[in-house]
Design a protein around this motif. Structure first.
Motif, PDB file in Angstrom:
ATOM      1  N   ALA A  43       0.848  -1.198   0.000  1.00 17.32           N
ATOM      2  CA  ALA A  43       0.000   0.000   0.000  1.00 17.32           C
ATOM      3  C   ALA A  43       0.883   1.248   0.000  1.00 17.32           C
ATOM      4  O   ALA A  43       2.013   1.241   0.469  1.00 17.32           O
ATOM      5  CB  ALA A  43      -0.910  -0.003   1.231  1.00 17.32           C
ATOM      6  N   GLY A  44       0.331   2.321  -0.492  1.00 17.38           N
ATOM      7  CA  GLY A  44       1.059   3.579  -0.488  1.00 17.38           C
ATOM      8  C   GLY A  44       2.151   3.683  -1.530  1.00 17.38           C
ATOM      9  O   GLY A  44       3.081   4.467  -1.376  1.00 17.38           O
ATOM     10  N   ARG A  45       2.054   2.907  -2.605  1.00 18.26           N
ATOM     11  CA  ARG A  45       3.052   3.010  -3.672  1.00 18.26           C
ATOM     12  C   ARG A  45       2.958   4.379  -4.351  1.00 18.26           C
ATOM     13  O   ARG A  45       1.887   4.995  -4.365  1.00 18.26           O
ATOM     14  CB  ARG A  45       2.841   1.895  -4.695  1.00 18.26           C
ATOM     15  N   PRO A  46       4.064   4.850  -4.899  1.00 14.19           N
ATOM     16  CA  PRO A  46       4.054   6.189  -5.509  1.00 14.19           C
ATOM     17  C   PRO A  46       2.946   6.394  -6.527  1.00 14.19           C
ATOM     18  O   PRO A  46       2.334   7.465  -6.583  1.00 14.19           O
ATOM     19  CB  PRO A  46       5.448   6.287  -6.146  1.00 14.19           C
ATOM     20  N   ALA A  47       2.670   5.368  -7.336  1.00 13.50           N
ATOM     21  CA  ALA A  47       1.640   5.531  -8.368  1.00 13.50           C
ATOM     22  C   ALA A  47       0.279   5.825  -7.751  1.00 13.50           C
ATOM     23  O   ALA A  47      -0.479   6.668  -8.247  1.00 13.50           O
ATOM     24  CB  ALA A  47       1.565   4.272  -9.228  1.00 13.50           C
ATOM     25  N   GLY A  48      -0.047   5.131  -6.665  1.00 17.55           N
ATOM     26  CA  GLY A  48      -1.326   5.371  -6.009  1.00 17.55           C
ATOM     27  C   GLY A  48      -1.358   6.678  -5.253  1.00 17.55           C
ATOM     28  O   GLY A  48      -2.405   7.340  -5.178  1.00 17.55           O
ATOM     29  N   ARG A  49      -0.220   7.072  -4.693  1.00 16.85           N
ATOM     30  CA  ARG A  49      -0.169   8.300  -3.917  1.00 16.85           C
ATOM     31  C   ARG A  49      -0.295   9.533  -4.794  1.00 16.85           C
ATOM     32  O   ARG A  49      -0.776  10.572  -4.331  1.00 16.85           O
ATOM     33  CB  ARG A  49       1.135   8.364  -3.117  1.00 16.85           C
ATOM     34  N   ARG A  67       1.626  15.662   0.420  1.00 18.03           N
ATOM     35  CA  ARG A  67       2.519  14.503   0.383  1.00 18.03           C
ATOM     36  C   ARG A  67       2.554  13.784   1.731  1.00 18.03           C
ATOM     37  O   ARG A  67       2.582  12.553   1.781  1.00 18.03           O
ATOM     38  CB  ARG A  67       3.927  14.938  -0.028  1.00 18.03           C
ATOM     39  N   ALA A  68       2.568  14.542   2.813  1.00 22.26           N
ATOM     40  CA  ALA A  68       2.587  13.924   4.135  1.00 22.26           C
ATOM     41  C   ALA A  68       1.292  13.156   4.393  1.00 22.26           C
ATOM     42  O   ALA A  68       1.311  12.012   4.861  1.00 22.26           O
ATOM     43  CB  ALA A  68       2.802  14.990   5.211  1.00 22.26           C
ATOM     44  N   ALA A  69       0.147  13.753   4.081  1.00 24.73           N
ATOM     45  CA  ALA A  69      -1.136  13.102   4.326  1.00 24.73           C
ATOM     46  C   ALA A  69      -1.298  11.857   3.477  1.00 24.73           C
ATOM     47  O   ALA A  69      -1.960  10.887   3.890  1.00 24.73           O
ATOM     48  CB  ALA A  69      -2.278  14.085   4.047  1.00 24.73           C
ATOM     49  N   SER A  70      -0.688  11.828   2.300  1.00 26.17           N
ATOM     50  CA  SER A  70      -0.809  10.655   1.438  1.00 26.17           C
ATOM     51  C   SER A  70      -0.097   9.439   2.017  1.00 26.17           C
ATOM     52  O   SER A  70      -0.318   8.315   1.563  1.00 26.17           O
ATOM     53  CB  SER A  70      -0.244  10.967   0.047  1.00 26.17           C
ATOM     54  N   LEU A  71       0.748   9.647   3.020  1.00 26.89           N
ATOM     55  CA  LEU A  71       1.482   8.556   3.649  1.00 26.89           C
ATOM     56  C   LEU A  71       0.763   7.986   4.874  1.00 26.89           C
ATOM     57  O   LEU A  71       1.217   7.000   5.448  1.00 26.89           O
ATOM     58  CB  LEU A  71       2.880   9.039   4.061  1.00 26.89           C
ATOM     59  N   ALA A  72      -0.325   8.611   5.296  1.00 26.65           N
ATOM     60  CA  ALA A  72      -1.059   8.123   6.460  1.00 26.65           C
ATOM     61  C   ALA A  72      -1.640   6.742   6.167  1.00 26.65           C
ATOM     62  O   ALA A  72      -2.059   6.461   5.038  1.00 26.65           O
ATOM     63  CB  ALA A  72      -2.173   9.097   6.838  1.00 26.65           C
ATOM     64  N   PRO A  73      -1.683   5.852   7.165  1.00 29.39           N
ATOM     65  CA  PRO A  73      -2.117   4.469   6.915  1.00 29.39           C
ATOM     66  C   PRO A  73      -3.565   4.365   6.454  1.00 29.39           C
ATOM     67  O   PRO A  73      -4.443   5.086   6.942  1.00 29.39           O
ATOM     68  CB  PRO A  73      -1.909   3.787   8.279  1.00 29.39           C
ATOM     69  N   ASP A  74      -3.782   3.481   5.498  1.00 29.51           N
ATOM     70  CA  ASP A  74      -5.109   3.097   5.007  1.00 29.51           C
ATOM     71  C   ASP A  74      -5.882   4.212   4.309  1.00 29.51           C
ATOM     72  O   ASP A  74      -7.042   4.032   3.962  1.00 29.51           O
ATOM     73  CB  ASP A  74      -5.960   2.529   6.151  1.00 29.51           C
ATOM     74  N   GLY A  75      -5.286   5.376   4.136  1.00 26.20           N
ATOM     75  CA  GLY A  75      -5.915   6.436   3.365  1.00 26.20           C
ATOM     76  C   GLY A  75      -7.060   7.156   4.052  1.00 26.20           C
ATOM     77  O   GLY A  75      -7.714   8.009   3.443  1.00 26.20           O
TER      78      GLY A  75
END
Length: 280
Positions: A43-49, A67-75
């Motif tokens: 999860a959280g691969r660059p393409a999805g982020r 960018r920081a929020a895109s790294l939070a778990p489970d979206g």
């Protein structure tokens, strides 16, 4: 750990060489259980982020926060910031999802400064200090802490900055409050045994709060692992997923606790290592 192979054209075919592999020691920030889970599941691969970052940017969030929020778990966080009514998983009955979502939007909507490549900031020494003080009964003198610091990878010089609020270089960035509190008057002229710290107690259960969670939405960067309450915001309960944003509890051996509590005044001084124990 890394592993790869080489594909080499040879005689009209492709020759596969390998695999080759190795191990590189980790450096830098230690990952939380939530981040390890993202790596294991992919999860959280660059393409999805990229899509999440773009959507948050269109919603008015600056790039570093998107960018920081895109790294939070489970979206979940990103969906809340995009205006969705998120139902948080594994919460107890009566959990106020709307109130918690409003809290997230308020904290992130202020657009504070933050490292764009990191959602959760970790510090193994802060976590170890917090767990050590709790293991010592919620109160410890500085000389007792210094007597066992080497066993936990903490230097004597670390105690002073970790018991003060770390001021951010960027005035727009939130400060990092200490995870334990100083007791009494600290001074440069004071002796090690005259300085002490205590645990910050959870307003829910009254026990030491020990989960150091450095994210924008956790006031004071500290949660109770049992109640998931931030002592700095006792009226707000966090979803269980936030427990995975803290490093695992530091293993404090009983012998370490015994040695710390048995430290005699005058045997450990500021700026010096504890005297070696006599064998036999």
């Amino acid at each position: 750990h890394w592993r790869t192979h080489l594909l080499v054209p040879a005689d009209g075919r492709v020759l596969r060489l390998g695999p080759f592999g190795g191990r590189v020691p980790r450096r830098g920030r230690t990952l939380t259980p939530a981040e390890w889970q993202r790596l294991r599941t992919g999860a959280g691969r660059p393409a999805g982020r990229r899509g999440v970052i773009h959507a948050l940017g269109k919603a008015g969030f600056p790039e570093h926060l998107a960018r920081a929020a895109s790294l939070a778990p489970d979206g979940h966080l990103a969906r809340v910031l995009l205006g969705q009514d998120v139902e948080w998983p594994d919460v107890p009955a009566g959990f106020d999802h709307d109130r918690f979502n409003r809290h997230l939007r308020q904290q992130w909507g202020a657009h504070p400064g933050w490292a764009k490549g990191v959602y959760c900031q970790t510090n193994t020494k802060r976590q170890a200090l917090t767990d050590l003080v709790a293991a010592l009964g919620g109160f410890a003198r500085a000389d007792q802490l210094r007597a066992v610091f080497p066993d936990l990878g903490i230097k004597n010089a670390d105690l002073l900055p970790m018991t003060l609020t770390r001021r951010a270089r960027n005035p727009a960035t939130a400060d990092w409050p200490p995870s334990v509190e100083r007791v009494g008057q600290w001074s440069a002229a004071g002796k090690a045994h005259e300085h002490a710290v205590c645990s910050i107690l959870c307003p829910g259960c009254g026990q030491p709060a020990t989960a150091v969670v450095r994210v924008l939405e956790v006031p004071g960067a500290l949660l109770c692992r049992r109640c998931l309450i931030a002592p700095a915001r006792p009226d707000l309960r966090f979803p269980p997923i936030y427990a995975t944003l803290a490093l695992p509890p530091t293993a404090i051996a009983p012998a370490l606790v015994t040695r710390a509590l048995a430290t005699q005044i005058g045997t450990v001084t500021k700026g010096r290592k504890p005297r070696p124990r006599q064998s036999g």
